[in-house]
Write a protein that holds these residues in place. Structure first.
Motif, PDB file in Angstrom:
ATOM      1  N   SER A 183       0.840  -1.200   0.000  1.00 47.70           N
ATOM      2  CA  SER A 183       0.000   0.000   0.000  1.00 47.70           C
ATOM      3  C   SER A 183       0.872   1.246   0.000  1.00 47.70           C
ATOM      4  O   SER A 183       1.623   1.487   0.953  1.00 47.70           O
ATOM      5  CB  SER A 183      -0.909   0.004   1.232  1.00 47.70           C
ATOM      6  OG  SER A 183      -1.519   1.270   1.404  1.00 47.70           O
ATOM      7  N   GLU A 186      -0.029   3.709   2.842  1.00 50.64           N
ATOM      8  CA  GLU A 186       0.578   3.495   4.158  1.00 50.64           C
ATOM      9  C   GLU A 186       1.913   4.228   4.262  1.00 50.64           C
ATOM     10  O   GLU A 186       2.253   4.762   5.324  1.00 50.64           O
ATOM     11  CB  GLU A 186       0.778   2.000   4.406  1.00 50.64           C
ATOM     12  CG  GLU A 186      -0.522   1.230   4.609  1.00 50.64           C
ATOM     13  CD  GLU A 186      -1.321   1.751   5.802  1.00 50.64           C
ATOM     14  OE1 GLU A 186      -0.711   1.949   6.884  1.00 50.64           O
ATOM     15  OE2 GLU A 186      -2.543   1.987   5.653  1.00 50.64           O
ATOM     16  N   LYS A 189       1.364   7.993   4.639  1.00 49.84           N
ATOM     17  CA  LYS A 189       0.995   8.354   6.008  1.00 49.84           C
ATOM     18  C   LYS A 189       2.216   8.561   6.911  1.00 49.84           C
ATOM     19  O   LYS A 189       2.121   9.222   7.951  1.00 49.84           O
ATOM     20  CB  LYS A 189       0.097   7.273   6.624  1.00 49.84           C
ATOM     21  CG  LYS A 189      -1.303   7.234   6.046  1.00 49.84           C
ATOM     22  CD  LYS A 189      -2.093   6.079   6.670  1.00 49.84           C
ATOM     23  CE  LYS A 189      -3.468   5.947   6.030  1.00 49.84           C
ATOM     24  NZ  LYS A 189      -4.212   4.768   6.582  1.00 49.84           N
TER      25      LYS A 189
END
Length: 594
Positions: A183, A186, A189
């Motif tokens: 991902s 992810e 983030k």
């Protein structure tokens, strides 16, 4: 025509054909001269500055520099530029002390690199010395990317790969191996200042709709996946009869690997004519030298499976037919389908990108081929913090192209982290240096005489086919490397003309071996001027060097395409109007100033 602006850094860059053709713009003549002088460590570092992996590329590069080599103006074969790179790598001293010093105090910026292939490693190499913190993610157990999983050990020994990859990893890179990034969101983030995606083109093309594909799946393998399984020793044998589908370098690696894993009858079947195969000529030669026939003009029709066991394949024989526009079409000859037995089939018909791990709500725009929209200069995606390079940016190419992408992307990441305009690219470093030593002596050797290319020795076939890790190509020894280096025409040593010194005696015209110099009336139209030279200048891809107006109202015009940089004009000129000056050109790298 207006006088040529030789102060434009790209003018003489274009004249150094080999360097210009190299995606990373390696200063080829410079490192070849150093090899001729026995300065292997210096030659290695000149390479390392540009192409990052001299030992790897000296064995595996696709060699875009060689077709451009000016030596072919004298005879058929270019200088063995690629193999000379290996000479530098094989004979260098310990270079660890010459690597950039990594600051202990970081600059406060953190970058994520996805994929540990040549593009990401190049970004890391350029940014680490500037104080960046770098996190490198890869699903494999070690760095190198597809250089590790897809280039067989008999072409690229693991020791060479590890050495050059570790030069970079030892710069304080934080590695996350055996880590598949599932991902991108992810990672986003984690608040990295920039993310570089250099994951390659990880998916091999298949023939999913061919009859028998599902039934024979146990013995039908995707080429790049199979090579990776061999590299990581998950696969150690193959059937005696093997068909390899495809005509690229991956197909050549597959067939040669299959021979070493037990394949006794290995055949390559390709749709296109032999001359149009994508594989490099030397790759085809090496395969055929190992008794692997390459059968062209055969289109796969079906996998033949009996009682759940693969028996072989059927093919339609075709021939190329060209329309009035020169477009080729493969047309069936009408002959009966051909059956070829096989215990295993390796499908190596191309690679494509796959980005299932990139969410589509991150501001990254994708085109109709499901490829990210990437700026061809900055390598920035439509999300300003996310960059792409290597095969992940524009599709499958090669190692040296991925390295070039890494350099350009590193410049962009450095600019954006500094808050500067990403489109204002730093200029390349250039310089012109006089090469005169005495009245009749230059600081380099350049004899324009026939000098055939030297052959690279190979290990004995009976030995290499028994061991998939035994390197086939042995490289030049020092003596042969010197002789091959002497074939270089030093085309980075430029012919510089000074109008105010010229007395228009035409001595340079008389002595020029290629009739590339003309004194003539200037014309406004370049096409007309090209026709009125001593030897018509037909190759418009290379420029004309045009002087300012001379006292007789003529101009000097030199055809850069056929000039051999032999220096005879400068030797013969009684007033030193001609001079030989070495042109140094180093491409833009990430800035060292913070």
């Amino acid at each position: 025509m207006k006088p040529t602006n030789i102060k434009d850094p790209e003018y003489f860059h274009k004249v150094v054909d080999c360097q210009y053709a190299c995606p990373a713009h390696t200063p080829v003549p410079e490192y070849i001269r150093l090899i001729a002088e026995g300065k292997y460590t210096e030659a290695y570092m000149v390479n390392w500055e540009s192409n990052v992996f001299p030992g790897i590329l000296g064995r595996t590069c696709d060699r875009p520099c060689e077709p451009a080599c000016r030596r072919v103006r004298v005879e058929k074969e270019p200088v063995a530029i690629c193999r000379l790179k290996r000479v530098a790598a094989d004979n260098k001293d310990d270079v660890k002390g010459l690597m950039p010093k990594i600051p202990t105090a970081k600059n406060g910026k953190k970058i994520a690199l996805i994929g540990a292939g040549p593009a990401s490693l190049t970004v890391a190499r350029d940014l680490a010395p500037l104080g960046y913190e770098l996190d490198l993610y890869d699903e494999q157990k070690a760095g190198g990317g597809f250089m590790r999983s897809q280039i067989p050990s008999f072409r690229l020994p693991e020791t060479v790969l590890d050495e050059e990859v570790n030069y970079i990893l030892d710069m304080g890179i934080t590695t996350h191996f055996n880590h598949y990034v599932s991902s991108l969101a992810e990672l986003v983030k984690k608040d990295y200042d920039a993310i570089f995606v250099g994951c390659g083109a990880p998916r091999g093309r298949d023939l999913p709709d061919a009859p028998g594909r599902k039934e024979g799946a146990a013995n039908i393998h995707i080429g790049i996946d199979w090579l990776a399984s061999v590299a990581f020793e998950h696969i150690q044998k193959i059937g005696k009869k093997v068909i390899v589908l495809g005509g690229g370098n991956t197909a050549m690696d597959c067939c040669r690997t299959a021979r070493r894993l037990g394949g006794e009858e290995v055949k390559v079947l390709v749709r296109s004519p032999f001359a149009e195969m994508k594989a490099s000529p030397w790759e085809k030669e090496d395969a055929m030298h190992e008794d692997i026939p390459i059968v062209d003009n055969h289109v796969p029709k079906a996998f033949i499976v009996e009682n759940g066991k693969l028996k072989g394949m059927t093919f339609d024989k075709v021939q190329p037919v060209f329309d009035e526009n020169g477009k080729r079409k493969l047309v069936s000859t009408g002959e009966p389908e051909i059956f070829i037995e096989a215990d295993d089939v390796l499908v190596a018909i191309g690679q494509e990108n796959a980005f299932p791990w990139i969410e589509r709500d991150l501001g990254i725009e994708f085109d109709k081929w499901d490829m990210p929209v990437v700026d061809a200069t900055t390598y920035q995606s439509t999300n300003p913090k996310i960059f792409f390079g290597g095969d992940a940016a524009f599709g499958p190419k090669n190692v040296i192209t991925a390295v070039a992408h890494g350099h350009y992307a590193a410049v962009s990441i450095d600019l954006i982290c500094k808050g500067e305009d990403i489109n204002k690219r730093p200029s390349p470093y250039t310089n012109l240096v006089n090469t005169k030593m005495g009245v009749h002596e230059w600081s380099y050797d350049n004899q324009v005489v026939p000098d055939l290319r030297y052959k690279v020795p190979h290990a004995e076939k009976r030995m290499t086919l028994k061991d998939r890790k035994r390197e086939v190509e042995l490289g030049f020894d020092v003596a042969t490397g010197f002789k091959e280096a002497e074939r270089c025409l030093n085309c980075d040593v430029q012919t510089i003309f000074t109008e105010t010194k010229c007395i228009e005696c035409d001595a340079c015209v008389d002595i020029c071996p290629t009739s590339c110099i003309t004194f003539t009336t200037n014309l406004d139209d370049e096409n007309d001027l090209r026709k009125h030279l001593n030897a018509p200048a037909t190759n418009k891809s290379q420029d004309l060097y045009v002087s300012d107006i001379l006292p007789t109202k003529r101009v000097m015009v030199k055809d850069e395409d056929v000039c051999l940089h032999c220096g005879l004009c400068a030797e013969r000129c009684p007033t030193a109007a001609w001079d030989m000056q070495k042109y140094i050109y180093n491409t833009t790298k990430a800035s060292k100033v913070w």
